[in-house]
Structures are given as structure tokens and as C-alpha cells.
Design an enzyme around this catalytic site. Structure first.
Site, PDB file in Angstrom:
ATOM      1  N   ASP A  94       6.955  18.619   9.975  1.00 63.23           N
ATOM      2  CA  ASP A  94       7.855  19.562   9.178  1.00 63.23           C
ATOM      3  C   ASP A  94       7.412  20.892  10.260  1.00 63.23           C
ATOM      4  OD1 ASP A  94       9.543  20.610   7.510  1.00 63.23           O
ATOM      5  OD2 ASP A  94       8.641  20.383   5.883  1.00 63.23           O
ATOM      6  N   GLY A  96       7.324  23.982   9.025  1.00 63.24           N
ATOM      7  CA  GLY A  96       6.569  25.146   8.225  1.00 63.24           C
ATOM      8  C   GLY A  96       7.675  25.973   7.438  1.00 63.24           C
ATOM      9  N   GLY A  97       8.726  25.898   7.403  1.00 66.70           N
ATOM     10  CA  GLY A  97       9.688  26.617   6.891  1.00 66.70           C
ATOM     11  C   GLY A  97       9.747  26.328   5.287  1.00 66.70           C
ATOM     12  N   ASP A 273      10.582  10.872   3.206  1.00 71.06           N
ATOM     13  CA  ASP A 273       8.993  11.267   3.032  1.00 71.06           C
ATOM     14  C   ASP A 273       8.951  11.855   1.620  1.00 71.06           C
ATOM     15  OD1 ASP A 273      10.096  13.998   3.711  1.00 71.06           O
ATOM     16  OD2 ASP A 273       8.090  14.406   2.701  1.00 71.06           O
ATOM     17  N   CYS A 311       2.243  -8.259  -5.492  1.00 72.44           N
ATOM     18  CA  CYS A 311       1.797  -7.231  -4.250  1.00 72.44           C
ATOM     19  C   CYS A 311       0.778  -7.876  -3.398  1.00 72.44           C
ATOM     20  CB  CYS A 311       1.394  -5.953  -4.858  1.00 72.44           C
ATOM     21  SG  CYS A 311       0.864  -4.695  -3.594  1.00 72.44           S
ATOM     22  N   CYS A 313      -1.479  -6.028  -1.221  1.00 69.70           N
ATOM     23  CA  CYS A 313      -2.169  -5.061  -0.680  1.00 69.70           C
ATOM     24  C   CYS A 313      -3.570  -5.349  -1.070  1.00 69.70           C
ATOM     25  CB  CYS A 313      -1.572  -3.617  -1.206  1.00 69.70           C
ATOM     26  SG  CYS A 313      -2.151  -3.325  -2.800  1.00 69.70           S
ATOM     27  N   CYS A 316      -4.643  -5.083  -4.776  1.00 68.55           N
ATOM     28  CA  CYS A 316      -3.975  -6.092  -5.497  1.00 68.55           C
ATOM     29  C   CYS A 316      -4.862  -7.568  -5.352  1.00 68.55           C
ATOM     30  CB  CYS A 316      -2.625  -6.281  -5.443  1.00 68.55           C
ATOM     31  SG  CYS A 316      -1.716  -4.880  -6.291  1.00 68.55           S
ATOM     32  N   HIS A 342      -2.592   1.157  -2.357  1.00 66.47           N
ATOM     33  CA  HIS A 342      -1.357   0.226  -3.352  1.00 66.47           C
ATOM     34  C   HIS A 342      -0.158   0.770  -3.303  1.00 66.47           C
ATOM     35  CE1 HIS A 342       0.942  -2.181  -5.982  1.00 66.47           C
ATOM     36  NE2 HIS A 342       0.941  -0.845  -6.482  1.00 66.47           N
TER      37      HIS A 342
END
Ligand SMILES: [Zn+2]
Length: 376
Positions: A94, A96-97, A273, A311, A313, A316, A342
Site C-alpha cells: 500500500d 501509505g495514503g 486483503d 479444517c 491446518c 486443527c 488457522h
């Protein structure tokens, strides 16, 4: 394929959802994609190896934060952000704005740029579109963002109009600075633009049309998720996405929660995001296929099942709700990492599920199934 190419692989026959592939200097990204947020050159609590483990294709970092600390001298000496944080996949920064308008103090804005004081030590700085490009060159991100004014919410039509036109002018200057400069670390970078216009449909339309005229390899929809009702976000997307070129990726900045991904993809958005999966994780909240779980609750004291049975992951697969509940109560820092892992895995897999549903042309059915189970 040349860097910056975006290939639409499959389009839904029922709505604007599409799957695709974006080529960057650090590899291709399949879309829709969720990008974990690593503001200060780290996705909080997890290492770059762990990001790879949960399947992260790209991460987001922030020019404002890195410019203030560690500073561009150290960034350049490190050879750019990829090397600095040991991450060899794509990075988006990004400009920075947004942070200058939300974090920094004593902002003074004119057509040239913004003067502000650092939120860390109060030191004075001046950011211009050219400076934002220079900083992102030094960071070496694969995708740089144009410097813009993130229009506050609520604001008047008049303010939003002036702000949107300033961002347009700055987008032109960013593109010029980008074209005149060159990468510092031997890999090609891309510059995406940001459509503004607050909640005003006429301004959103004008911003989209005029930004597209300047021509960029990707377009973000900015100024969303700044306090406006969700219907306003969706209505802004309804106006903007049809005006953006089919052959370029579209990025909804700062969005979203699991349910938001479906709504935005339905309207033709490809990239997301959001700090929620990581921030909420650190507060004890997990996203699961059956809705949100607050692991601090007493009901999990003796619950020896996994956080989310569906899940796969590392959290889990290895740990129970009772254990996570104990770690939270005992204020053990391991729980922050386990919940973050997770939640990241959940969001990344969700984007995969959405993509698969587009590719089998069953997006709306899959959306309904997910939301029913998730309980929104
Ligand atoms: Zn999990």
C-alpha cells in the site's frame, strides 16, 4: 507470459465472478486471492515459512510503516523487502495514503502532497506521489499502489469530489514517476491505481472512468470499509467493477470477512486483503466452517475436538479447543500464533473454494451452501 499479464480463466454464467491468474516477478497468483497483511514486514506472530505452510500466495505490506521504520536506508541495504523478510513470493505494498490519513497526526494536505507527523516519534515528513513511488521502488514490492487521499467517511459530496480529483491527479503523477524510474533489485514491478469517490455513485463512476483512461495493469477500489454500512460498499462495487477492464485484476482494499469475499467476488473482484483474520485471531476469535468461535469462552474448557473439524491446518490437525482455551487463559503467546495460522489457512482455503466453484460454474450454489453453514 510477460509480468503484469492477467488471464481470466473462467467466468461464471450467473454473475460477474471470475477466476484468473496474475503474473508477477515472484510468480503467478491464482485469483480470487486473499492476501494476508504484513504491515511492518511481518504478518503478526507468523514466520515466512509458516505463511508458505498455510498456502499464502502473496502478502501485503505497507510503505508508510516501512518508510518510518526501519527506514529506506536499511531497506536498500537489505536488498529490498523480499530478502529482508525472507519471503520469495509476491508482495503488494500500500502506498501509505490510507495510513497517513488514519494514523499520522497534524496532516497538512495540498495539491503537491501531504505533510504529516510520524505516529511513532512525531517527526515531520512530506509525502508526494513521486515520493510514494520512490519508497515502493526501494521496498521492491511486486505490486505498488498509487498514492491517494483516502476520503474519510462520512463526508460531503463536495469534499469527496475534490478528494477524488486530487487522487486522479496524483495517479497521473505516480504513473509518470513510475515510467521514468526503474526497479532497484532486477525484478519488474507493477503499479496499480485506486478508484475513489466515497459513497457517491456519480463520483465512483467518474473516478473509475478517468482512472482507466490513464491505464494501469490493475485497479483497486479504495476508500471502502472506512465506517460506511456494508450496503454502501457493495453498491460502490456495483458501480465500479463493470467500468473496469475485463482483462485487468480488481482489488477491493481492506476487505474482507469470509462472507464479504463471496459478495465481492460475485461483483467481479479478484483480490482482497484484511487484517481481521490475524487481528481477531490474536483476540481469541477463530473463523470456522460453522461460524465464528470465541476460544476464550468457558464452553471450550473441556472440548477436546479440533477448532474446525473440516479444517486441515496445522492448528486443527494437532490441537484441541480445550488446549487453545487453556493457552488463552494462561496468556501463553503460542495461542496467538496457532489462531493466526488457522484463520489465515481458513481465508486462503476459502478463496480456493470460491475459485473452484467458479471453475465448475456453481458459484451461487456454493455461496449459498457456505453462508448457510457459516450462519450469516
Ligand atoms: Zn484450522
Amino acid at each position: 507470459m510477460p509480468i503484469g499479464t492477467f488471464e481470466v480463466k473462467q467466468k461464471s454464467s450467473e454473475c460477474a465472478a471470475r477466476s484468473g491468474k496474475l503474473v508477477t516477478a515472484h510468480g503467478s497468483i491464482t485469483t480470487p486471492v486473499f492476501m494476508p497483511v504484513g504491515t511492518q514486514a511481518t504478518v503478526k506472530t507468523v514466520s515466512s515459512e509458516e505463511l508458505r505452510l498455510v498456502g499464502s500466495q502473496i502478502i501485503l505490506s505497507n510503505a508508510y510503516h516501512l518508510y518510518l521504520r526501519p527506514g529506506m536506508e536499511i531497506m536498500e541495504a537489505a536488498g529490498g523487502l523480499h530478502k529482508f523478510m525472507s519471503w520469495d513470493k509476491p508482495i503488494l505494498t500500500d502506498s501509505g495514503g490510507f495510513q497517513i490519513f488514519s494514523l499520522a497526526t497534524l496532516r497538512r494536505i495540498n495539491s503537491e502532497g501531504v505533510e504529516f507527523r510520524s505516529h511513532i516519534d512525531g517527526s515531520k515528513h512530506f509525502f508526494t506521489p513521486e515520493k510514494a513511488v520512490e519508497v515502493q521502488r526501494k521496498i521492491g514490492s511486486d505490486i505498488m499502489m498509487c498514492f491517494d487521499e483516502c476520503t474519510p467517511y462520512p463526508c460531503t459530496h463536495d469534499y469527496a469530489d475534490r478528494s477524488m480529483k486530487l487522487s486522479l491527479e496524483w495517479a497521473l503523477r505516480c504513473k509518470k514517476a513510475f515510467m521514468e524510474g526503474s526497479p532497484l533489485y532486477g525484478h519488474e514491478q507493477l503499479l496499480f491505481a485506486i478508484v475513489q469517490g466515497s459513497v457517491f455513485r456519480d463520483l465512483r463512476r467518474e473516478s473509475a472512468e478517468r482512472t482507466v483512461e490513464i491505464d494501469f495493469p490493475g485497479y483497486a477500489i479504495g476508500g471502502l470499509s472506512v465506517g460506511e454500512p456494508k450496503e454502501e460498499i457493495l453498491s460502490a462495487l456495483d458501480v465500479v467493477t463493470p467500468l473496469l477492464p475485463e482483462s485487468k485484476p480488481r482489488y477491493a482494499m481492506g476487505i474482507g470477512m469470509p462472507e464479504d469475499l463471496w459478495e465481492c467476488v460475485e461483483r467481479g473482484v479478484d483480490m482482497f486483503d484484511c487484517v481481521m483474520p490475524t487481528r481477531n485471531g490474536r483476540n481469541g476469535q477463530a473463523f470456522t466452517s460453522r461460524g465464528k468461535v470465541n476460544i476464550k469462552n468457558a464452553e471450550y474448557l473441556r472440548d477436546f475436538g479440533p477448532l474446525d473439524p473440516e479444517c486441515g491446518c496445522p492448528t486443527c490437525k494437532g490441537y484441541s479447543r480445550a488446549y487453545l482455551n487453556h493457552l488463552f487463559r494462561a496468556q501463553e503467546i503460542l495461542v496467538l500464533r496457532l489462531l493466526t495460522l488457522h484463520n489465515l489457512y481458513f481465508m486462503i482455503k476459502l478463496a480456493d473454494t470460491i475459485r473452484t466453484s467458479i471453475e465448475s460454474d456453481s458459484f451461487l450454489k456454493a455461496k449459498k451452501e457456505f453462508l448457510n453453514k457459516y450462519g450469516v
